[in-house]
Design an enzyme around this catalytic site. Structure first.
Site, PDB file in Angstrom:
ATOM      1  N   ASP A  88       1.059  -1.043  -0.005  1.00 49.81           N
ATOM      2  CA  ASP A  88      -0.178   0.004   0.050  1.00 49.81           C
ATOM      3  C   ASP A  88       0.895   1.224  -0.051  1.00 49.81           C
ATOM      4  OD1 ASP A  88      -2.502   1.396   0.129  1.00 49.81           O
ATOM      5  OD2 ASP A  88      -2.314   1.370   2.323  1.00 49.81           O
ATOM      6  N   HIS A  89       0.667   2.238  -1.008  1.00 49.54           N
ATOM      7  CA  HIS A  89       1.369   3.531  -0.789  1.00 49.54           C
ATOM      8  C   HIS A  89       3.029   3.217  -0.874  1.00 49.54           C
ATOM      9  CE1 HIS A  89      -1.933   6.359  -0.202  1.00 49.54           C
ATOM     10  NE2 HIS A  89      -2.542   5.307   0.312  1.00 49.54           N
ATOM     11  N   HIS A 113      -7.699   9.988   4.501  1.00 46.71           N
ATOM     12  CA  HIS A 113      -7.048   9.047   5.192  1.00 46.71           C
ATOM     13  C   HIS A 113      -7.131   9.251   6.734  1.00 46.71           C
ATOM     14  CE1 HIS A 113      -4.558   8.294   1.296  1.00 46.71           C
ATOM     15  NE2 HIS A 113      -4.822   7.350   1.687  1.00 46.71           N
ATOM     16  N   GLY A 114      -6.811   8.355   7.437  1.00 41.84           N
ATOM     17  CA  GLY A 114      -6.925   8.476   9.090  1.00 41.84           C
ATOM     18  C   GLY A 114      -8.448   8.479   9.506  1.00 41.84           C
ATOM     19  N   HIS A 121      -9.561   4.730  -0.937  1.00 40.03           N
ATOM     20  CA  HIS A 121      -8.629   5.040   0.150  1.00 40.03           C
ATOM     21  C   HIS A 121      -9.391   5.685   1.250  1.00 40.03           C
ATOM     22  CE1 HIS A 121      -4.500   3.695  -1.552  1.00 40.03           C
ATOM     23  NE2 HIS A 121      -5.494   3.470  -2.511  1.00 40.03           N
ATOM     24  N   GLY A 122      -8.994   5.740   2.432  1.00 39.37           N
ATOM     25  CA  GLY A 122      -9.667   6.306   3.850  1.00 39.37           C
ATOM     26  C   GLY A 122     -11.022   5.630   3.633  1.00 39.37           C
ATOM     27  N   GLY A 123     -11.072   4.379   3.553  1.00 36.80           N
ATOM     28  CA  GLY A 123     -12.469   3.715   3.531  1.00 36.80           C
ATOM     29  C   GLY A 123     -12.859   3.448   5.065  1.00 36.80           C
ATOM     30  N   ASN A 150      -9.987   0.254   0.942  1.00 36.81           N
ATOM     31  CA  ASN A 150      -8.711   0.141   1.863  1.00 36.81           C
ATOM     32  C   ASN A 150      -9.376   0.435   3.207  1.00 36.81           C
ATOM     33  OD1 ASN A 150      -7.382  -0.217  -0.283  1.00 36.81           O
ATOM     34  ND2 ASN A 150      -5.709   1.482   0.137  1.00 36.81           N
TER      35      ASN A 150
HETATM   36 ZN    ZN Z   1      -4.429   5.322   0.983  1.00 41.59          ZN
END
Ligand code: ZN
Length: 295
Positions: free
Chosen positions: A82-83, A182-183, A210-212, A232
């Site tokens: 990831d990333h 994110h977060g 992302h940031g799911g 994610n």
């Molecule tokens: Zn991400």
């Protein structure tokens, strides 16, 4: 049983209208928890590890653990970087045996993002590894800058560049921005489904959110209906598990607990969190079907 490419799972999800859960794991307890929930639901799953998480455990240490866990699972499991923040990190992940990688150059210009993504795709595909890239860039809670929720739409993925980016890079999965961050969210996220629809019209590759973690069940379902095939998931799971462990530790009967015991709590709590997400993401029972298709 088998280590699979993440895009095989994401394409199955796209075809059968669910989303494959991609869970970030940094400890063996978390790895075991994700696999236990996936097996209990007979659901395909993605174990992923981000370059930024290398401060918890080196990539070279966790990689063989993730791969061994995937190969001994009774459901298809992908092991995904990831990333990946540089070409070099992605190359290291390929050497370590990841079945899928993300190159994230989304904070750079689109031309630079395109160039490095295309270079990664060329090497990864030669090694039968799938590639995710991001057009965004997505903001991050807990970073040096506060998330500007009011101005978030300026960082959404531009649908006008999607088709060219996908064609020029040959990527397998595209991470898109339409309102998530994110977060752990400090405000209730408001996702732009019109934007997601405009993006989805531009490409047939599976889309990734992302940031799911921290979205409502309704947001997951609408996102999946709108073309999201990989979700994610990390921050909310990590927070909920920590809260539960803290509560248990504060109970009088647990005053003599050892850290080795905590790993078992962690495993079981992560399994509960993942099972609850799989119930919303769908994909239960797809594991055996995907294995059959791969034979
Ligand atoms: Zn991400």
């Amino acid at each position: 049983m088998v280590l699979v490419r993440a895009d095989i799972l994401a394409k199955d999800a796209q075809r059968y209208h669910y989303a494959v859960g991609a869970f970030n794991v940094t400890t063996i307890g978390m790895v075991q928890g994700v696999i236990a929930a996936a097996e209990a639901n007979q659901a395909p799953v993605i174990l992923q590890f981000g370059e930024r998480q290398a401060r918890f455990v080196p990539l070279a240490t966790i990689a063989p653990i993730l791969i061994a866990a995937a190969k001994s699972a009774t459901v298809p499991v992908a092991v995904h970087l990831d990333h990946g923040l540089s070409f070099e990190t992605v190359m290291q992940a390929l050497r370590l045996g990841f079945s899928s990688v993300m190159i994230d150059a989304s904070s750079q210009s689109i031309a630079a993002n395109q160039a490095v993504t295309a270079a990664v795709v060329r090497v990864a595909h030669a090694l039968n590894v799938s590639v995710e890239a991001e057009l965004g860039p997505m903001q991050r809670e807990g970073g040096p800058d506060a998330v500007d929720y009011a101005g978030l739409d300026a960082t959404y993925t531009d649908p006008g560049v999607v088709a060219d980016f996908v064609a020029a890079t040959g990527l397998d999965m595209l991470a898109v921005a339409y309102g998530t961050v994110h977060g752990v969210y400090t405000q209730t996220p408001r996702l732009n489904y019109d934007r997601l629809a405009e993006i989805a019209q531009q490409t047939h590759v599976p889309l990734v959110v992302h940031g799911g973690s921290g979205l409502s069940d309704g947001d997951y379902r609408r996102s999946i209906a709108g073309g999201i095939a990989k979700i994610n998931y990390f921050s909310t799971m990590a927070k909920n598990v920590t809260d539960a462990i803290r509560d248990r530790l504060n109970q009088p009967e647990n005053q003599g607990v050892f850290v080795s015991e905590l790993a078992l709590w962690e495993r079981d709590l992560v399994a509960e969190e993942v099972a609850a997400r799989l119930a919303v993401f769908g994909g239960q029972g797809r594991g055996p079907e995907v294995l059959r298709m791969m034979r």
